[in-house]
Design a protein around this motif. Structure first.
Motif, PDB file in Angstrom:
ATOM      1  N   SER A 184      14.799  10.344 -14.129  1.00  0.00           N
ATOM      2  CA  SER A 184      15.826   9.333 -14.451  1.00  0.00           C
ATOM      3  C   SER A 184      15.856   8.203 -13.431  1.00  0.00           C
ATOM      4  CB  SER A 184      17.206  10.010 -14.535  1.00  0.00           C
ATOM      5  OG  SER A 184      17.200  11.047 -15.487  1.00  0.00           O
ATOM      6  N   SER A 185      14.706   7.662 -13.099  1.00  0.00           N
ATOM      7  CA  SER A 185      14.614   6.640 -12.067  1.00  0.00           C
ATOM      8  C   SER A 185      13.786   5.458 -12.538  1.00  0.00           C
ATOM      9  CB  SER A 185      14.017   7.233 -10.788  1.00  0.00           C
ATOM     10  OG  SER A 185      14.885   8.190 -10.229  1.00  0.00           O
ATOM     11  N   THR A 186      13.885   4.352 -11.787  1.00  0.00           N
ATOM     12  CA  THR A 186      13.145   3.130 -12.094  1.00  0.00           C
ATOM     13  C   THR A 186      12.120   2.876 -10.996  1.00  0.00           C
ATOM     14  OG1 THR A 186      15.008   2.150 -13.274  1.00  0.00           O
ATOM     15  CG2 THR A 186      13.334   0.637 -12.437  1.00  0.00           C
ATOM     16  N   ILE A 187      10.865   2.681 -11.416  1.00  0.00           N
ATOM     17  CA  ILE A 187       9.769   2.432 -10.480  1.00  0.00           C
ATOM     18  C   ILE A 187       9.120   1.110 -10.863  1.00  0.00           C
ATOM     19  CG2 ILE A 187       7.733   3.416  -9.375  1.00  0.00           C
ATOM     20  CD1 ILE A 187      10.098   5.342  -9.352  1.00  0.00           C
ATOM     21  N   GLU A 188       9.130   0.134  -9.935  1.00  0.00           N
ATOM     22  CA  GLU A 188       8.571  -1.188 -10.221  1.00  0.00           C
ATOM     23  C   GLU A 188       7.520  -1.562  -9.192  1.00  0.00           C
ATOM     24  OE1 GLU A 188      11.717  -4.248 -11.551  1.00  0.00           O
ATOM     25  OE2 GLU A 188      12.738  -2.992 -10.082  1.00  0.00           O
ATOM     26  N   GLU A 189       6.305  -1.853  -9.666  1.00  0.00           N
ATOM     27  CA  GLU A 189       5.235  -2.369  -8.812  1.00  0.00           C
ATOM     28  C   GLU A 189       5.134  -1.579  -7.516  1.00  0.00           C
ATOM     29  OE1 GLU A 189       5.472  -6.636  -8.392  1.00  0.00           O
ATOM     30  OE2 GLU A 189       6.430  -6.809 -10.356  1.00  0.00           O
ATOM     31  N   LYS A 207      10.267   4.849 -20.598  1.00  0.00           N
ATOM     32  CA  LYS A 207       9.594   3.588 -20.868  1.00  0.00           C
ATOM     33  C   LYS A 207       8.579   3.340 -19.758  1.00  0.00           C
ATOM     34  CE  LYS A 207      13.799   1.895 -23.061  1.00  0.00           C
ATOM     35  NZ  LYS A 207      14.882   0.881 -23.062  1.00  0.00           N
ATOM     36  N   ILE A 208       7.305   3.191 -20.159  1.00  0.00           N
ATOM     37  CA  ILE A 208       6.225   3.010 -19.208  1.00  0.00           C
ATOM     38  C   ILE A 208       5.484   1.736 -19.583  1.00  0.00           C
ATOM     39  CG2 ILE A 208       4.226   4.074 -18.119  1.00  0.00           C
ATOM     40  CD1 ILE A 208       5.227   6.775 -19.158  1.00  0.00           C
ATOM     41  N   PHE A 209       5.517   0.728 -18.704  1.00  0.00           N
ATOM     42  CA  PHE A 209       5.072  -0.612 -19.055  1.00  0.00           C
ATOM     43  C   PHE A 209       3.908  -1.088 -18.188  1.00  0.00           C
ATOM     44  CE2 PHE A 209       9.801  -1.140 -20.124  1.00  0.00           C
ATOM     45  CZ  PHE A 209       9.599  -0.807 -21.449  1.00  0.00           C
ATOM     46  N   GLY A 210       3.260  -2.144 -18.667  1.00  0.00           N
ATOM     47  CA  GLY A 210       2.302  -2.901 -17.878  1.00  0.00           C
ATOM     48  C   GLY A 210       1.027  -2.145 -17.574  1.00  0.00           C
ATOM     49  N   ARG A 220      12.039   4.626 -16.097  1.00  0.00           N
ATOM     50  CA  ARG A 220      11.367   3.367 -16.440  1.00  0.00           C
ATOM     51  C   ARG A 220      10.345   3.081 -15.354  1.00  0.00           C
ATOM     52  NH1 ARG A 220      12.811  -1.746 -19.138  1.00  0.00           N
ATOM     53  NH2 ARG A 220      11.606  -3.422 -18.174  1.00  0.00           N
ATOM     54  N   ILE A 221       9.086   2.950 -15.749  1.00  0.00           N
ATOM     55  CA  ILE A 221       8.005   2.723 -14.793  1.00  0.00           C
ATOM     56  C   ILE A 221       7.237   1.482 -15.229  1.00  0.00           C
ATOM     57  CG2 ILE A 221       5.980   3.714 -13.678  1.00  0.00           C
ATOM     58  CD1 ILE A 221       7.023   6.478 -14.500  1.00  0.00           C
ATOM     59  N   GLU A 222       7.018   0.559 -14.298  1.00  0.00           N
ATOM     60  CA  GLU A 222       6.368  -0.701 -14.650  1.00  0.00           C
ATOM     61  C   GLU A 222       5.354  -1.094 -13.594  1.00  0.00           C
ATOM     62  OE1 GLU A 222       7.583  -5.277 -15.950  1.00  0.00           O
ATOM     63  OE2 GLU A 222       9.138  -3.803 -15.509  1.00  0.00           O
ATOM     64  N   ASP A 223       4.113  -1.358 -14.014  1.00  0.00           N
ATOM     65  CA  ASP A 223       3.051  -1.860 -13.137  1.00  0.00           C
ATOM     66  C   ASP A 223       2.950  -1.058 -11.843  1.00  0.00           C
ATOM     67  OD1 ASP A 223       2.185  -3.969 -14.827  1.00  0.00           O
ATOM     68  OD2 ASP A 223       3.885  -5.191 -14.199  1.00  0.00           O
ATOM     69  N   SER A 224       2.927   0.252 -11.964  1.00  0.00           N
ATOM     70  CA  SER A 224       2.916   1.122 -10.793  1.00  0.00           C
ATOM     71  C   SER A 224       1.772   2.125 -10.862  1.00  0.00           C
ATOM     72  CB  SER A 224       4.255   1.861 -10.670  1.00  0.00           C
ATOM     73  OG  SER A 224       5.316   0.951 -10.446  1.00  0.00           O
ATOM     74  N   GLN A 225       1.404   2.661  -9.698  1.00  0.00           N
ATOM     75  CA  GLN A 225       0.357   3.672  -9.611  1.00  0.00           C
ATOM     76  C   GLN A 225       0.985   4.987  -9.160  1.00  0.00           C
ATOM     77  OE1 GLN A 225      -0.461   0.302  -8.168  1.00  0.00           O
ATOM     78  NE2 GLN A 225      -0.872   0.127 -10.355  1.00  0.00           N
ATOM     79  N   ILE A 226       0.972   5.947 -10.054  1.00  0.00           N
ATOM     80  CA  ILE A 226       1.601   7.238  -9.829  1.00  0.00           C
ATOM     81  C   ILE A 226       0.493   8.283  -9.718  1.00  0.00           C
ATOM     82  CG2 ILE A 226       3.309   8.877 -10.685  1.00  0.00           C
ATOM     83  CD1 ILE A 226       4.387   6.013 -10.155  1.00  0.00           C
ATOM     84  N   GLY A 227       0.481   9.042  -8.623  1.00  0.00           N
ATOM     85  CA  GLY A 227      -0.578  10.007  -8.375  1.00  0.00           C
ATOM     86  C   GLY A 227      -0.432  11.277  -9.183  1.00  0.00           C
ATOM     87  N   ASN A 228      -0.992  12.364  -8.671  1.00  0.00           N
ATOM     88  CA  ASN A 228      -0.950  13.663  -9.337  1.00  0.00           C
ATOM     89  C   ASN A 228       0.218  14.498  -8.826  1.00  0.00           C
ATOM     90  OD1 ASN A 228      -3.511  13.185 -10.695  1.00  0.00           O
ATOM     91  ND2 ASN A 228      -4.481  13.535  -8.710  1.00  0.00           N
ATOM     92  N   ASN A 229       0.664  15.435  -9.660  1.00  0.00           N
ATOM     93  CA  ASN A 229       1.709  16.398  -9.271  1.00  0.00           C
ATOM     94  C   ASN A 229       2.975  15.702  -8.771  1.00  0.00           C
ATOM     95  OD1 ASN A 229      -0.030  18.814  -9.658  1.00  0.00           O
ATOM     96  ND2 ASN A 229      -1.170  17.888  -7.960  1.00  0.00           N
ATOM     97  N   ILE A 230       3.404  14.722  -9.514  1.00  0.00           N
ATOM     98  CA  ILE A 230       4.567  13.908  -9.134  1.00  0.00           C
ATOM     99  C   ILE A 230       5.697  14.152 -10.118  1.00  0.00           C
ATOM    100  CG2 ILE A 230       5.382  11.493  -9.190  1.00  0.00           C
ATOM    101  CD1 ILE A 230       2.832  10.773  -7.669  1.00  0.00           C
TER     102      ILE A 230
END
Length: 463
Positions: free
Chosen positions: A312-317, A280-283, A298-308
């Motif tokens: 099974s984790s949660t990333i918020e803002e 689930k990728i939001f915002g 689950r990723i929300e309102d985040s900036q994820i770079g290259n080659n990452i």
């Protein structure tokens, strides 16, 4: 090309939604329904957009802001009455006015532009947007004459046996000659079961006075789906999600199982990124190229770079720089920033933390309100003790430091570069450059302690 105007109908209470939230503000893939409609008509560069609002209109105005003008329908007296509320803003204008409902988020700018163009080419006073479906029950039918022109529009309850078989339906979207629209709206009556003023009655009035009625049949019936209850909302969400996922795949993203991948409308993903199922990728999230977003993330309102890699984790803002990774089963809470090639292992939690390049936080660790330099090794079970029940405190950990397993960093402390913290230590004071901090009681062995137990206790222990 004539000047173009748009009226968005958004005054309905939506009682069938059984919700305190204004109906057209219910989100579909991360954006309120009415916002989708406005976004699509904005792409056509109309001279003016007027949104008809009702009770609770402040909520809609706060979402759409100055992107639209507004007219308030104080009483819910039907769609014709709703359009009439825009009279003061539009009646003197010359051109074409599109009338569309705010609960139809699937319409595209391409379809609406084709409707405008068809209406103008036909030089009609009104053009009805129609669609063909094998299941027309519940929709008004578009009845054409032998010459192919629109003869009439018949509501479901008024169809005869032959008319009920017609598969071309009225989507409820219209283009009108603007001045004709407001002239004829005043002739609409409310002699019906609901005592309301219906917009489709304007079509009949225009026809009776010799005006030209046209109909443009759109290609995709699914676009016309309106939302009146939670069931329709779910179906609309599924259709929008399929549209979003297909667009990402066409742009070079691998989505392993699109039916079990949920991505909001404003998410950006780079090519050659792989998104596994149940993600689930939001915002306002952006994800770079050559990433792996593992199942259950689950990723929300985040900036994820290259080659990452995120498993099974949660990333918020939060922000993750190129080459960093997280998981499985870790949580980056708001205001966390990972530098390049940072490793966050399993069962870690970070909050309001800045982590320098190549630092490793392997497992079972909490880091909160801290700045960590580069090339640090954080051992298992480390806890940053940053909250005294009233205030949050910040710690700074220098580069190339080593924090041994099961250590407690009681903030605020400053650990200088190239320092060491021995395993099991509770650190309450600053640690200088190149020093090792050991903050634990020296081990004491009690000889013959076993003998202090009673015989019965010893026997019980040995069972």
């Amino acid at each position: 090309m004539n000047d173009r105007f748009v009226i968005i109908l958004a005054a309905g209470k939506g009682t069938r939604m059984k919700s305190k939230l204004y109906k057209v503000l219910h989100p579909v893939c991360g954006k309120p329904m009415v916002d989708y409609v406005l976004t699509q008509v904005e792409a056509l560069s109309p001279e003016k957009v007027v949104t008809i609002v009702g009770e609770g209109h402040e909520q809609i105005e706060s979402v759409l802001g100055d992107r639209s003008d507004y007219a308030v329908q104080e009483e819910q007296l039907g769609t014709g009455h709703a359009v009439l509320q825009a009279e003061d803003l539009l009646k003197e204008k010359t051109g074409t006015t599109l009338v569309i409902s705010g609960d139809t988020p699937l319409f595209t700018k391409e379809t609406l532009d084709k409707l405008f163009s068809f209406h103008e080419e036909q030089k009609a006073q009104v053009t009805v947007l129609t669609a063909k479906t094998s299941e027309p029950f519940g929709y008004g039918r578009v009845i054409r004459g032998a010459d192919g022109q629109v003869d009439k529009i018949v509501e479901q309850k008024d169809t005869n046996e032959q008319e009920a078989l017609v598969e071309e339906i009225n989507t409820g979207v219209y283009c009108f000659d603007n001045q004709t629209l407001f002239q004829r709206l005043h002739e609409v009556g409310n002699n019906n079961a609901q005592s309301e003023y219906y917009l489709p009655d304007v079509v009949e009035i225009i026809k009776k006075v010799g005006g030209k009625i046209a109909a443009y049949q759109m290609d995709n019936f699914d676009e016309s789906m309106g939302v009146n209850d939670r069931v329709a909302l779910s179906r609309t969400q599924a259709m929008m999600q399929r549209r979003i996922n297909e667009q990402h795949m066409r742009n070079g993203v691998t989505i392993v199982d699109p039916t079990n991948t949920y991505i909001d409308i404003d998410v950006e993903i780079g090519s050659d990124t792989v998104v596994e199922p149940n993600t689930k990728i939001f915002g306002k999230t952006t994800i770079g190229s050559n990433c792996l977003i593992g199942s259950g993330s689950r990723i929300e309102d985040s900036q994820i770079g290259n080659n990452i890699k995120i498993i099974s984790s949660t990333i918020e803002e939060s922000k993750m720089a190129d080459g960093s990774n997280c998981g499985p089963n870790s949580h980056l809470r708001p205001a966390t920033e990972l530098g390049e090639d940072v490793h966050i292992g399993n069962f870690c939690e970070l909050k309001n933390v800045q982590v320098g390049p190549r630092t490793k936080i392997g497992h079972l660790t909490y880091v909160g309100d801290a700045t960590l330099g580069s090339d640090i090794n954080v051992g298992c079970g480390v806890v940053f003790v940053n909250f005294d029940g009233v205030q949050k405190f910040h710690s700074e950990i220098g580069s190339h430091t080593f924090i041994g397993s099961n250590s407690n960093i009681v903030s605020p402390v400053k650990v200088s570069d190239h320092a060491f913290i021995a395993a099991g230590s509770t650190i309450t004071d600053d640690v200088p450059y190149h020093a090792m901090a050991i903050a634990r009681q020296r081990q004491t062995n009690k000889e013959d302690f076993w003998q202090r137990l009673s015989v019965s206790d010893s026997e019980e222990w040995n069972k």
